[in-house]
Design a protein around this motif. Sequence first.
Motif, PDB file in Angstrom:
ATOM      1  N   SER A   4      13.095  -0.149  -0.696  1.00  0.00           N
ATOM      2  CA  SER A   4      12.844  -1.591  -0.701  1.00  0.00           C
ATOM      3  C   SER A   4      12.363  -2.066   0.657  1.00  0.00           C
ATOM      4  CB  SER A   4      14.114  -2.344  -1.114  1.00  0.00           C
ATOM      5  OG  SER A   4      15.165  -2.045  -0.210  1.00  0.00           O
ATOM      6  N   THR A   5      12.978  -1.531   1.737  1.00  0.00           N
ATOM      7  CA  THR A   5      12.554  -1.920   3.081  1.00  0.00           C
ATOM      8  C   THR A   5      11.131  -1.472   3.338  1.00  0.00           C
ATOM      9  OG1 THR A   5      14.826  -1.682   3.841  1.00  0.00           O
ATOM     10  CG2 THR A   5      13.107  -1.772   5.525  1.00  0.00           C
ATOM     11  N   SER A   6      10.786  -0.246   2.868  1.00  0.00           N
ATOM     12  CA  SER A   6       9.433   0.269   3.048  1.00  0.00           C
ATOM     13  C   SER A   6       8.412  -0.596   2.317  1.00  0.00           C
ATOM     14  CB  SER A   6       9.355   1.706   2.543  1.00  0.00           C
ATOM     15  OG  SER A   6       8.044   2.181   2.564  1.00  0.00           O
ATOM     16  N   THR A   7       8.760  -1.021   1.110  1.00  0.00           N
ATOM     17  CA  THR A   7       7.854  -1.857   0.335  1.00  0.00           C
ATOM     18  C   THR A   7       7.608  -3.193   1.008  1.00  0.00           C
ATOM     19  OG1 THR A   7       8.610  -0.809  -1.699  1.00  0.00           O
ATOM     20  CG2 THR A   7       7.464  -2.912  -1.926  1.00  0.00           C
ATOM     21  N   TRP A 233      -1.382  -4.045  -8.223  1.00  0.00           N
ATOM     22  CA  TRP A 233      -0.960  -5.275  -7.546  1.00  0.00           C
ATOM     23  C   TRP A 233       0.447  -5.743  -7.921  1.00  0.00           C
ATOM     24  CZ3 TRP A 233      -6.098  -4.286  -7.822  1.00  0.00           C
ATOM     25  CH2 TRP A 233      -6.854  -4.574  -6.686  1.00  0.00           C
ATOM     26  N   ARG A 234       1.108  -5.042  -8.818  1.00  0.00           N
ATOM     27  CA  ARG A 234       2.439  -5.495  -9.220  1.00  0.00           C
ATOM     28  C   ARG A 234       3.490  -4.387  -9.161  1.00  0.00           C
ATOM     29  NH1 ARG A 234       0.806  -9.588  -8.093  1.00  0.00           N
ATOM     30  NH2 ARG A 234       0.755 -11.561  -9.215  1.00  0.00           N
ATOM     31  N   THR A 235       3.145  -3.239  -8.599  1.00  0.00           N
ATOM     32  CA  THR A 235       4.118  -2.156  -8.474  1.00  0.00           C
ATOM     33  C   THR A 235       4.142  -1.645  -7.034  1.00  0.00           C
ATOM     34  OG1 THR A 235       2.539  -0.366  -8.987  1.00  0.00           O
ATOM     35  CG2 THR A 235       3.657  -1.431 -10.852  1.00  0.00           C
ATOM     36  N   SER A 236       5.270  -1.044  -6.649  1.00  0.00           N
ATOM     37  CA  SER A 236       5.371  -0.462  -5.312  1.00  0.00           C
ATOM     38  C   SER A 236       4.405   0.712  -5.153  1.00  0.00           C
ATOM     39  CB  SER A 236       6.809  -0.012  -5.035  1.00  0.00           C
ATOM     40  OG  SER A 236       7.240   0.941  -6.003  1.00  0.00           O
ATOM     41  N   PHE A 237       4.158   1.451  -6.239  1.00  0.00           N
ATOM     42  CA  PHE A 237       3.170   2.528  -6.191  1.00  0.00           C
ATOM     43  C   PHE A 237       1.795   1.977  -5.809  1.00  0.00           C
ATOM     44  CE2 PHE A 237      -0.348   4.509  -8.484  1.00  0.00           C
ATOM     45  CZ  PHE A 237      -0.303   5.796  -7.985  1.00  0.00           C
ATOM     46  N   GLY A 238       1.395   0.887  -6.451  1.00  0.00           N
ATOM     47  CA  GLY A 238       0.098   0.284  -6.154  1.00  0.00           C
ATOM     48  C   GLY A 238       0.016  -0.243  -4.729  1.00  0.00           C
ATOM     49  N   LEU A 239       1.107  -0.805  -4.240  1.00  0.00           N
ATOM     50  CA  LEU A 239       1.122  -1.315  -2.871  1.00  0.00           C
ATOM     51  C   LEU A 239       0.926  -0.180  -1.869  1.00  0.00           C
ATOM     52  CD1 LEU A 239       1.543  -3.618  -0.879  1.00  0.00           C
ATOM     53  CD2 LEU A 239       4.006  -3.252  -1.072  1.00  0.00           C
TER      54      LEU A 239
END
Length: 422
Positions: A4-7, A233-239
């Motif tokens: 979560s911190t990484s995201t 644009w809506r997932t941590s993978f995409g970010l």
Amino acid sequence: MSESTSTVSLASTAPKKGGSRRKLSLPVIYLIVGGGLALFSLVRVISGADDLTSVGQVSGALQLAVPIGLAGLGGLWAERAGVINIGLEGMMILGTWFGAWAGYQWGPWTGVLVGVAGGALGGLLHAVMTVTFKVNHIVSGVAITILATGLTRYMSNFTFAETEGGSSKQSPRIDAIERITVPGLSDWLGDLQARHWFFVSDLAGVLGGLITNLSLLTVVALLLVPGTWWVLWRTSFGLRLRSCGENPIAAESLGVNVYKYKYIAVIVSGGLAGLGGAFLAIITGIYQEGQTGGRGYIGLAAMIFGNWMPGGMALGAGLFGFTDSLKLRGGAVNVHAMLLLLAILLLIAVVWQLYKKKYVGAVISAAFSALLFTWYALTDELPSQFVDAAPYVATLLVLAVSAQRLRMPKANGQPYFRGQGK
């Protein structure tokens, strides 16, 4: 560091939009779409080109836009991860051949899957050359297109040429994929469109084209556009994937395996381009040499027009599909009507530029608008050469107009070395 911190940290590295630019609300989007449809209706009434917004025209435009949109979607995946994929054309060629080869033997849906795999293999090769060996992205993409063209031509000689109904330049016939039509509603919309009422008939034509004789493969392709938006644009993978295209050094410092995400993005890119190629072969029911016709490059142009966003890319693909469909269905009459549409659009641009006090741009737009109005008034139809070139001219015009608002990912095309930020 926790996930979560990484995201959150990655989100802080994402590019900020300009403060003066606002996102369009849904009512504003509906108003723009309605205004555009009213403008088309006005042009149809004045020019008498009744096929401009017919059910067949919209249905044909959708079918022509899908392979371009899939190629553009593939380019978006790769470039959002920082890899320029000019090899989309070659990956589409692989998709057409592998899709047809498997399709005529084991059915169209198997052909779709094998076509995706063929394009993904091209994407994997591009990833190995650009990500691992740091080959120039443009050189790698051109090499893949040349390789795909020669490879499929060679393989056709000992596969399709030895089958009944095939030759060294085309495959045997492929079974069709199921098509759907909404019973009752499609007929009612078709009848309403045939009345040629202002706006109402045009709206019926657009809606009817979207629900009449629609291939299930087209439905799958359309769903991939919002699916891509949600994933990226809506997932941590995409970010994480997008951070590799914006600032891979910062992404690496936060624990992102940049190589892995670039590989995933480019392989998915090739798979989507391969799906576009398989779509061409299976929808038409046959593979032919040179079938892609540069659609991979046009998909790349649609992606740039869309500012590296799925919705904008789909709009660009739809524009090219629409102009191509105009050429095929109505020829000189429909393309001649587009002169009037362009003239009116330039006139609207004049008013907007005067409002913004951009007087030089207003004068230039007014001059071109007057030229187009004159051309439309003095001619009844256009030369066949201009009709054939209309889709490509439209693509160039749109890219030229939208060039000033484009912003590609910051690290796009730049070589990345693991640990270079240390």
